[in-house]
Scaffold this motif. Structure first.
Motif, PDB file in Angstrom:
ATOM      1  N   HIS A   1       0.802  -1.230   0.000  1.00  0.00           N
ATOM      2  CA  HIS A   1       0.000   0.000   0.000  1.00  0.00           C
ATOM      3  C   HIS A   1       0.832   1.276   0.000  1.00  0.00           C
ATOM      4  O   HIS A   1       0.351   2.330   0.395  1.00  0.00           O
ATOM      5  N   PHE A   2       2.081   1.204  -0.434  1.00  0.00           N
ATOM      6  CA  PHE A   2       2.834   2.419  -0.704  1.00  0.00           C
ATOM      7  C   PHE A   2       2.365   2.927  -2.052  1.00  0.00           C
ATOM      8  O   PHE A   2       2.076   2.137  -2.955  1.00  0.00           O
ATOM      9  N   VAL A   3       2.290   4.223  -2.187  1.00  0.00           N
ATOM     10  CA  VAL A   3       1.772   4.771  -3.431  1.00  0.00           C
ATOM     11  C   VAL A   3       2.669   5.868  -3.993  1.00  0.00           C
ATOM     12  O   VAL A   3       3.422   6.509  -3.273  1.00  0.00           O
TER      13      VAL A   3
ATOM     14  N   GLN B   1       4.923  11.447  -8.159  1.00  0.00           N
ATOM     15  CA  GLN B   1       5.628  11.685  -6.896  1.00  0.00           C
ATOM     16  C   GLN B   1       5.193  10.627  -5.890  1.00  0.00           C
ATOM     17  O   GLN B   1       4.021  10.289  -5.803  1.00  0.00           O
ATOM     18  N   SER B   2       6.142  10.123  -5.117  1.00  0.00           N
ATOM     19  CA  SER B   2       5.847   9.048  -4.164  1.00  0.00           C
ATOM     20  C   SER B   2       5.344   9.595  -2.830  1.00  0.00           C
ATOM     21  O   SER B   2       5.432  10.785  -2.541  1.00  0.00           O
ATOM     22  N   ASP B   3       4.876   8.645  -2.012  1.00  0.00           N
ATOM     23  CA  ASP B   3       4.617   8.921  -0.604  1.00  0.00           C
ATOM     24  C   ASP B   3       5.896   9.434   0.043  1.00  0.00           C
ATOM     25  O   ASP B   3       6.993   9.260  -0.510  1.00  0.00           O
ATOM     26  N   LEU B   4       5.763   9.943   1.228  1.00  0.00           N
ATOM     27  CA  LEU B   4       6.921  10.352   2.023  1.00  0.00           C
ATOM     28  C   LEU B   4       7.350   9.159   2.871  1.00  0.00           C
ATOM     29  O   LEU B   4       6.512   8.498   3.489  1.00  0.00           O
ATOM     30  N   PHE B   5       8.639   8.862   2.862  1.00  0.00           N
ATOM     31  CA  PHE B   5       9.187   7.750   3.633  1.00  0.00           C
ATOM     32  C   PHE B   5      10.069   8.294   4.748  1.00  0.00           C
ATOM     33  O   PHE B   5      10.724   9.316   4.578  1.00  0.00           O
ATOM     34  N   THR B   6      10.113   7.576   5.858  1.00  0.00           N
ATOM     35  CA  THR B   6      10.914   8.028   6.996  1.00  0.00           C
ATOM     36  C   THR B   6      12.358   7.549   6.928  1.00  0.00           C
ATOM     37  O   THR B   6      13.150   7.886   7.802  1.00  0.00           O
TER      38      THR B   6
ATOM     39  N   PHE C   1      11.011   0.884  -2.552  1.00  0.00           N
ATOM     40  CA  PHE C   1       9.761   1.075  -3.285  1.00  0.00           C
ATOM     41  C   PHE C   1      10.037   1.546  -4.709  1.00  0.00           C
ATOM     42  O   PHE C   1       9.412   1.078  -5.650  1.00  0.00           O
ATOM     43  N   LEU C   2      10.993   2.442  -4.876  1.00  0.00           N
ATOM     44  CA  LEU C   2      11.355   2.917  -6.211  1.00  0.00           C
ATOM     45  C   LEU C   2      11.815   1.751  -7.088  1.00  0.00           C
ATOM     46  O   LEU C   2      11.383   1.620  -8.242  1.00  0.00           O
ATOM     47  N   ASN C   3      12.658   0.905  -6.577  1.00  0.00           N
ATOM     48  CA  ASN C   3      13.130  -0.252  -7.355  1.00  0.00           C
ATOM     49  C   ASN C   3      11.993  -1.215  -7.680  1.00  0.00           C
ATOM     50  O   ASN C   3      11.934  -1.763  -8.784  1.00  0.00           O
TER      51      ASN C   3
END
Length: 120
Positions: free
Chosen positions: A25-27, A91-96, A104-106
């Motif tokens: 569920h990362f977007v 543009q992706s979600d914000l990651f910590t 996620f990008l890969n």
């Protein structure tokens, strides 16, 4: 359960956009397009070029299209896809953390060509 997929949506102002969503569920969300034709053109370009696009942290060397990984404050990261020097297409979600952002990008790069499209 669905693997990574693309959802095509319409916002309240009538513009179209697409979302790449993975099984966790990362977007990553596209910019808005005034017509469905423009969305289809940009989505097609994205699907064709995302896998081979270089990844840069900071500014690219003008080698478009690219994924740009951005650090936002302390320990916040996101990526965006640029087809040229204009606004990002996606543009992706914000990651910590950087590692999760790159993971996620890969995954997006590996799965985008085969991602199932869920239309409106």
């Amino acid at each position: 359960m669905l693997k990574s997929h693309i959802e095509i949506k319409k916002n309240p102002t009538g513009n179209y956009y697409f979302i790449f969503k993975n099984r966790h569920h990362f977007v990553a969300v596209s910019k808005s397009f005034e017509t469905r034709i423009h969305l289809d053109e940009h989505l097609s370009f994205f699907k064709q070029h995302a896998k081979a696009a270089h990844v840069y942290e900071g500014d690219s060397n003008g080698d478009f299209p690219v994924f740009q990984v951005i650090s936002i404050g302390a320990n916040n990261y996101r990526f965006q896809f640029l087809s040229d020097k204009t606004l990002p297409i996606l543009q992706s979600d914000l990651f910590t953390n950087r590692k999760q952002c790159l993971k996620f990008l890969n995954e997006l790069k590996e799965q985008i060509e085969e991602a199932h499209i869920l239309d409106l």
